[in-house]
Design a protein around this motif. Structure first.
Motif, mmCIF file in Angstrom:
data_model
loop_
_atom_site.group_PDB
_atom_site.id
_atom_site.type_symbol
_atom_site.label_atom_id
_atom_site.label_comp_id
_atom_site.label_asym_id
_atom_site.label_seq_id
_atom_site.Cartn_x
_atom_site.Cartn_y
_atom_site.Cartn_z
ATOM 1 N N TRP A 32 0.787 -1.230 0.000
ATOM 2 C CA TRP A 32 0.000 0.000 0.000
ATOM 3 C C TRP A 32 0.821 1.282 0.000
ATOM 4 O O TRP A 32 0.299 2.344 -0.314
ATOM 5 N N ASN A 33 2.084 1.212 0.360
ATOM 6 C CA ASN A 33 2.865 2.426 0.590
ATOM 7 C C ASN A 33 3.772 2.745 -0.598
ATOM 8 O O ASN A 33 4.771 2.071 -0.798
ATOM 9 N N PRO A 34 3.456 3.772 -1.368
ATOM 10 C CA PRO A 34 4.261 4.079 -2.552
ATOM 11 C C PRO A 34 5.567 4.810 -2.254
ATOM 12 O O PRO A 34 6.413 4.921 -3.129
ATOM 13 N N VAL A 35 5.747 5.314 -1.039
ATOM 14 C CA VAL A 35 6.921 6.144 -0.767
ATOM 15 C C VAL A 35 7.930 5.537 0.190
ATOM 16 O O VAL A 35 9.042 6.030 0.309
ATOM 17 N N MET A 36 7.578 4.461 0.883
ATOM 18 C CA MET A 36 8.489 3.981 1.918
ATOM 19 C C MET A 36 8.518 2.469 1.999
ATOM 20 O O MET A 36 7.486 1.814 1.966
ATOM 21 N N GLU A 37 9.727 1.930 2.112
ATOM 22 C CA GLU A 37 9.936 0.546 2.519
ATOM 23 C C GLU A 37 10.525 0.607 3.916
ATOM 24 O O GLU A 37 11.453 1.371 4.168
ATOM 25 N N TYR A 38 9.984 -0.184 4.805
ATOM 26 C CA TYR A 38 10.395 -0.158 6.202
ATOM 27 C C TYR A 38 10.607 -1.598 6.606
ATOM 28 O O TYR A 38 9.647 -2.366 6.688
ATOM 29 N N THR A 39 11.843 -2.002 6.811
ATOM 30 C CA THR A 39 12.151 -3.398 7.088
ATOM 31 C C THR A 39 12.763 -3.536 8.471
ATOM 32 O O THR A 39 13.740 -2.854 8.782
ATOM 33 N N GLN A 40 12.190 -4.406 9.284
ATOM 34 C CA GLN A 40 12.787 -4.715 10.577
ATOM 35 C C GLN A 40 13.934 -5.677 10.338
ATOM 36 O O GLN A 40 13.767 -6.707 9.700
ATOM 37 N N VAL A 41 15.118 -5.332 10.837
ATOM 38 C CA VAL A 41 16.296 -6.164 10.635
ATOM 39 C C VAL A 41 16.439 -7.155 11.772
ATOM 40 O O VAL A 41 16.544 -8.354 11.555
ATOM 41 N N ASP A 42 16.466 -6.673 12.997
ATOM 42 C CA ASP A 42 16.588 -7.565 14.162
ATOM 43 C C ASP A 42 15.947 -6.892 15.358
ATOM 44 O O ASP A 42 16.580 -6.157 16.071
ATOM 45 N N GLY A 43 14.698 -7.134 15.547
ATOM 46 C CA GLY A 43 13.998 -6.519 16.675
ATOM 47 C C GLY A 43 13.739 -5.052 16.440
ATOM 48 O O GLY A 43 12.815 -4.688 15.747
ATOM 49 N N VAL A 44 14.600 -4.191 16.980
ATOM 50 C CA VAL A 44 14.370 -2.753 16.876
ATOM 51 C C VAL A 44 15.125 -2.101 15.727
ATOM 52 O O VAL A 44 14.813 -0.976 15.350
ATOM 53 N N LYS A 45 16.117 -2.761 15.168
ATOM 54 C CA LYS A 45 16.888 -2.182 14.065
ATOM 55 C C LYS A 45 16.080 -2.239 12.777
ATOM 56 O O LYS A 45 15.391 -3.224 12.502
ATOM 57 N N THR A 46 16.186 -1.176 11.962
ATOM 58 C CA THR A 46 15.431 -1.105 10.721
ATOM 59 C C THR A 46 16.315 -0.649 9.565
ATOM 60 O O THR A 46 17.350 -0.023 9.768
ATOM 61 N N LYS A 47 15.852 -0.966 8.374
ATOM 62 C CA LYS A 47 16.376 -0.418 7.124
ATOM 63 C C LYS A 47 15.208 0.321 6.497
ATOM 64 O O LYS A 47 14.104 -0.224 6.383
#
Length: 137
Positions: A32-47
């Motif tokens: 649904w989100n055309p502007v953002m990819e938000y990936t959880q790497v390990d618990g609280v860390k994100t890319k």
């Protein structure tokens, strides 16, 4: 609004629990989100990849600092030069859920960067908000 802050708001015509489930389902952002990819790497860390497909596309590492109902918060950057603290806040209102999408910036470069990019960031936040609302249309 604070000087080093970008803030947008929208009422989404859906129950708060439904909006919250979509907001914290990072794997579902691609649907649904055309502007953002938000990936959880390990618990609280994100890319994070923001402004996907535009001249302003950027990638950065971050961390989730809160995922309590109904506040999702993350942060990232270099505290000395440019550091962002982002929050999505949900509140039940008549007609649905009030969403506040806000980020504050600190560091020696914050004021200068925001002078150049405030309108672009506000447009990205608005696009995010509208896309989230369309999930429930």
């Amino acid at each position: 609004m604070q000087e080093n802050e970008v803030r947008t708001e929208l009422v989404i015509p859906a129950p708060i629990d439904d909006v919250w489930r979509v907001l914290v389902d990072f794997a579902g952002y691609a649907k649904w989100n055309p502007v953002m990819e938000y990936t959880q790497v390990d618990g609280v860390k994100t890319k994070v990849k923001a402004a996907r497909g535009t001249a302003f596309e950027r990638e950065f590492d971050g961390e989730i600092t809160s995922a309590e109902p109904y506040v999702l918060a993350s942060q990232g950057g270099d505290p000395a030069t440019f550091f962002g603290r982002h929050r999505w806040e949900l509140r039940s209102v008549d007609g649905g859920t009030h969403l506040v999408n806000v980020e504050s910036f600190t560091g020696t470069m914050a004021a200068g960067v925001l002078t150049q990019t405030r309108d672009v960031l506000a447009a990205e936040f608005d696009t995010f908000n509208q896309a989230l609302a369309r999930v429930f249309a």
